[in-house]
Each structure stands twice: as C-alpha cells, then as structure tokens.
Design a protein around this motif. Structure first.
Motif, PDB file in Angstrom:
ATOM      1  N   MET A 198      57.209  19.684  14.698  1.00  0.00           N
ATOM      2  CA  MET A 198      58.484  19.846  13.853  1.00  0.00           C
ATOM      3  C   MET A 198      58.603  21.303  13.665  1.00  0.00           C
ATOM      4  SD  MET A 198      61.117  18.493  12.607  1.00  0.00           S
ATOM      5  CE  MET A 198      61.779  18.070  11.038  1.00  0.00           C
ATOM      6  N   GLN A 199      57.416  21.947  13.405  1.00  0.00           N
ATOM      7  CA  GLN A 199      57.422  23.523  13.164  1.00  0.00           C
ATOM      8  C   GLN A 199      57.756  24.228  14.377  1.00  0.00           C
ATOM      9  OE1 GLN A 199      57.240  24.788   9.973  1.00  0.00           O
ATOM     10  NE2 GLN A 199      57.046  27.042  10.885  1.00  0.00           N
ATOM     11  N   ASN A 200      57.170  23.911  15.590  1.00  0.00           N
ATOM     12  CA  ASN A 200      57.586  24.563  16.678  1.00  0.00           C
ATOM     13  C   ASN A 200      59.164  24.620  16.913  1.00  0.00           C
ATOM     14  OD1 ASN A 200      57.125  25.863  19.036  1.00  0.00           O
ATOM     15  ND2 ASN A 200      56.692  23.962  20.317  1.00  0.00           N
ATOM     16  N   SER A 201      59.707  23.505  16.845  1.00  0.00           N
ATOM     17  CA  SER A 201      61.201  23.487  17.310  1.00  0.00           C
ATOM     18  C   SER A 201      62.084  24.431  16.059  1.00  0.00           C
ATOM     19  CB  SER A 201      61.596  21.851  17.011  1.00  0.00           C
ATOM     20  OG  SER A 201      61.641  21.478  15.798  1.00  0.00           O
ATOM     21  N   GLU A 202      61.444  24.274  15.077  1.00  0.00           N
ATOM     22  CA  GLU A 202      62.183  25.246  14.136  1.00  0.00           C
ATOM     23  C   GLU A 202      62.050  26.613  14.343  1.00  0.00           C
ATOM     24  OE1 GLU A 202      61.108  24.259   9.951  1.00  0.00           O
ATOM     25  OE2 GLU A 202      61.801  22.082  10.481  1.00  0.00           O
ATOM     26  N   THR A 203      60.726  26.926  14.851  1.00  0.00           N
ATOM     27  CA  THR A 203      60.794  28.364  15.296  1.00  0.00           C
ATOM     28  C   THR A 203      61.263  28.750  16.572  1.00  0.00           C
ATOM     29  OG1 THR A 203      58.273  28.200  14.503  1.00  0.00           O
ATOM     30  CG2 THR A 203      58.751  29.771  16.033  1.00  0.00           C
ATOM     31  N   GLN A 204      61.427  27.665  17.544  1.00  0.00           N
ATOM     32  CA  GLN A 204      62.344  28.069  18.394  1.00  0.00           C
ATOM     33  C   GLN A 204      63.748  28.326  18.180  1.00  0.00           C
ATOM     34  OE1 GLN A 204      61.090  28.587  21.619  1.00  0.00           O
ATOM     35  NE2 GLN A 204      59.154  28.645  20.990  1.00  0.00           N
ATOM     36  N   LYS A 205      64.341  27.489  17.258  1.00  0.00           N
ATOM     37  CA  LYS A 205      65.612  27.501  16.954  1.00  0.00           C
ATOM     38  C   LYS A 205      66.005  28.845  16.038  1.00  0.00           C
ATOM     39  CE  LYS A 205      66.490  22.676  16.064  1.00  0.00           C
ATOM     40  NZ  LYS A 205      66.780  21.567  15.112  1.00  0.00           N
ATOM     41  N   CYS A 206      64.953  29.483  15.425  1.00  0.00           N
ATOM     42  CA  CYS A 206      64.950  30.510  14.727  1.00  0.00           C
ATOM     43  C   CYS A 206      65.057  31.744  15.665  1.00  0.00           C
ATOM     44  CB  CYS A 206      63.907  30.752  13.682  1.00  0.00           C
ATOM     45  SG  CYS A 206      63.885  32.279  12.777  1.00  0.00           S
ATOM     46  N   LEU A 207      64.219  31.662  16.747  1.00  0.00           N
ATOM     47  CA  LEU A 207      64.104  32.674  17.861  1.00  0.00           C
ATOM     48  C   LEU A 207      65.295  32.644  18.577  1.00  0.00           C
ATOM     49  CD1 LEU A 207      60.205  32.221  19.026  1.00  0.00           C
ATOM     50  CD2 LEU A 207      61.364  34.290  18.125  1.00  0.00           C
ATOM     51  N   SER A 208      65.844  31.368  18.881  1.00  0.00           N
ATOM     52  CA  SER A 208      67.167  31.691  19.713  1.00  0.00           C
ATOM     53  C   SER A 208      68.314  31.892  18.802  1.00  0.00           C
ATOM     54  CB  SER A 208      67.564  29.878  20.047  1.00  0.00           C
ATOM     55  OG  SER A 208      68.506  29.957  20.690  1.00  0.00           O
ATOM     56  N   LYS A 209      68.384  31.548  17.538  1.00  0.00           N
ATOM     57  CA  LYS A 209      69.489  32.056  16.763  1.00  0.00           C
ATOM     58  C   LYS A 209      69.486  33.705  16.686  1.00  0.00           C
ATOM     59  CE  LYS A 209      71.200  31.914  11.856  1.00  0.00           C
ATOM     60  NZ  LYS A 209      70.488  32.542  10.998  1.00  0.00           N
ATOM     61  N   ASN A 210      68.099  34.260  16.330  1.00  0.00           N
ATOM     62  CA  ASN A 210      67.782  35.676  16.138  1.00  0.00           C
ATOM     63  C   ASN A 210      68.030  36.355  17.417  1.00  0.00           C
ATOM     64  OD1 ASN A 210      67.491  35.310  13.441  1.00  0.00           O
ATOM     65  ND2 ASN A 210      65.235  35.139  13.643  1.00  0.00           N
ATOM     66  N   GLY A 211      67.686  35.594  18.605  1.00  0.00           N
ATOM     67  CA  GLY A 211      67.874  36.416  19.819  1.00  0.00           C
ATOM     68  C   GLY A 211      69.085  36.408  20.107  1.00  0.00           C
ATOM     69  N   GLU A 212      70.017  35.421  19.818  1.00  0.00           N
ATOM     70  CA  GLU A 212      71.286  35.728  20.279  1.00  0.00           C
ATOM     71  C   GLU A 212      72.252  36.643  19.590  1.00  0.00           C
ATOM     72  OE1 GLU A 212      73.360  31.710  19.659  1.00  0.00           O
ATOM     73  OE2 GLU A 212      72.147  30.965  21.435  1.00  0.00           O
ATOM     74  N   SER A 213      71.764  37.055  18.020  1.00  0.00           N
ATOM     75  CA  SER A 213      72.264  37.992  17.162  1.00  0.00           C
ATOM     76  C   SER A 213      71.989  39.248  17.877  1.00  0.00           C
ATOM     77  CB  SER A 213      71.687  37.811  15.842  1.00  0.00           C
ATOM     78  OG  SER A 213      72.279  36.635  15.292  1.00  0.00           O
ATOM     79  N   LEU A 214      70.639  39.370  18.131  1.00  0.00           N
ATOM     80  CA  LEU A 214      70.224  40.688  18.922  1.00  0.00           C
ATOM     81  C   LEU A 214      70.966  40.940  20.274  1.00  0.00           C
ATOM     82  CD1 LEU A 214      68.163  43.153  18.641  1.00  0.00           C
ATOM     83  CD2 LEU A 214      66.487  41.716  19.907  1.00  0.00           C
ATOM     84  N   LEU A 215      71.185  39.984  20.885  1.00  0.00           N
ATOM     85  CA  LEU A 215      71.783  40.126  22.226  1.00  0.00           C
ATOM     86  C   LEU A 215      73.250  40.392  21.951  1.00  0.00           C
ATOM     87  CD1 LEU A 215      71.825  39.812  25.112  1.00  0.00           C
ATOM     88  CD2 LEU A 215      72.504  37.492  25.153  1.00  0.00           C
ATOM     89  N   ASN A 216      73.916  40.111  20.912  1.00  0.00           N
ATOM     90  CA  ASN A 216      75.333  40.283  20.614  1.00  0.00           C
ATOM     91  C   ASN A 216      75.200  41.888  20.164  1.00  0.00           C
ATOM     92  OD1 ASN A 216      76.560  38.082  21.123  1.00  0.00           O
ATOM     93  ND2 ASN A 216      76.132  37.109  18.989  1.00  0.00           N
ATOM     94  N   ALA A 217      74.291  42.187  19.499  1.00  0.00           N
ATOM     95  CA  ALA A 217      74.225  43.626  18.957  1.00  0.00           C
ATOM     96  C   ALA A 217      73.990  44.619  20.096  1.00  0.00           C
ATOM     97  CB  ALA A 217      72.986  43.932  17.772  1.00  0.00           C
ATOM     98  N   LEU A 218      72.977  44.061  21.002  1.00  0.00           N
ATOM     99  CA  LEU A 218      72.701  45.044  22.233  1.00  0.00           C
ATOM    100  C   LEU A 218      73.865  45.036  23.136  1.00  0.00           C
ATOM    101  CD1 LEU A 218      69.248  43.643  23.371  1.00  0.00           C
ATOM    102  CD2 LEU A 218      69.805  46.054  22.464  1.00  0.00           C
TER     103      LEU A 218
END
Length: 160
Positions: A1-21
């Motif tokens: 359960m924790q791993n999936s939440e971490t992956q979701k957080c990474l994905s969400k933050n990664g998309e935000s960073l990608l938009n900023a880039l």
C-alpha cells in the motif's frame, strides 16, 4: 500500500516538475528563437540599408561634381531624392536596432532571472515533496538515513 502511494506521489510531483520544465524551455526558446532572431533580422536590414545609403550618397557626390547641365540637374535631383529616401530608411533602422538591443538586454536579464528562479523553485519543491515520501519509505523498511552530524564508523578490517 505504501509503495503505491509513493509511486503516485512521485508521478504527481514528476508531472508538475515536467510542466515547469516545459514552461522553462518554452520561455527560453522564445527568447532565443524569436526575440534574439528578430533583433538579428533588424540588424541585417540595418546593414543592407547602410550599404544602400552609402551607395546613393556616393552617387550623389559623384553627380554633384559633374558640370551643371539640364540632364545632369535632373539626374542630381533624382539622386538627391533616392539619397534622402535611403537616408531616412537607414536612420529609422538605426533607431530600431538601438531600441531592440536595449529591449533585448533588459528582457534577456528579466526573462532568464524569472525563469531560472521558477526552475529552481520547481526543482526544490519536487525534491522536497519526494523527500517526505522517501523518508516514509525508509521508515517502513527500518532504514535510518545517515545524518551529516553522525560519527563516522571506523572501517572494518576487510576494508583496511
């Protein structure tokens, strides 16, 4: 359960960073490929106008030194009109170049400062948000991150 939440957080933050880039790249691309290019085109037009202006000025000087006849007077008048027209174009382009270079200098500094600050903040936020998720994951697996103030453990006899 924790791993999936971490992956979701990474994905969400990664998309935000990608938009900023993408925004950063787009702004710098606009500066380089449009603003600077426009200034260079104006400078090239200015160079051409200067050459034409010099040519018409030279023609006028040559015709002005010829003896005064009816045909020469007409040619001098035509040369004077051409000279004046190209002089005005040359002076207009010179002022355009001065304005564009000044604007480019100011804009370049402002745009780069703003974009680099935004890029820095986005990167910082990305790693700060993911750091929390990483700490949670490390706690889950009972891994203790080393603190910078922790004493250095002596090397084992195998490492010596």
């Amino acid at each position: 359960m924790q791993n999936s939440e971490t992956q979701k957080c990474l994905s969400k933050n990664g998309e935000s960073l990608l938009n900023a880039l993408n925004f950063f790249v787009s702004s710098v691309n606009t500066l380089c490929n449009k603003t600077i290019e426009d200034t260079l085109i104006t400078i090239k037009q200015y160079e051409c106008a200067r050459i034409e202006y010099d040519a018409y000025r030279s023609d006028l000087e040559t015709l002005a030194q010829m003896p005064r006849t009816d045909s020469n007077t007409v040619r001098v008048d035509d040369a004077q009109q051409n000279y004046q027209q190209h002089k005005e174009e040359f002076e207009k382009l010179r002022s355009d170049v001065i304005v564009k270079l000044k604007f480019l200098d100011e804009n370049r500094v402002k745009v780069m400062h703003k974009q680099l600050l935004m890029f820095h903040n986005a990167t910082l936020a990305y790693f700060a948000n993911n750091h929390q998720a990483l700490e949670t994951t490390l706690k889950q697996f009972n891994i203790k991150p080393k603190s910078p103030t922790a004493p250095i453990v002596a090397a084992s006899w195998l490492e010596k």
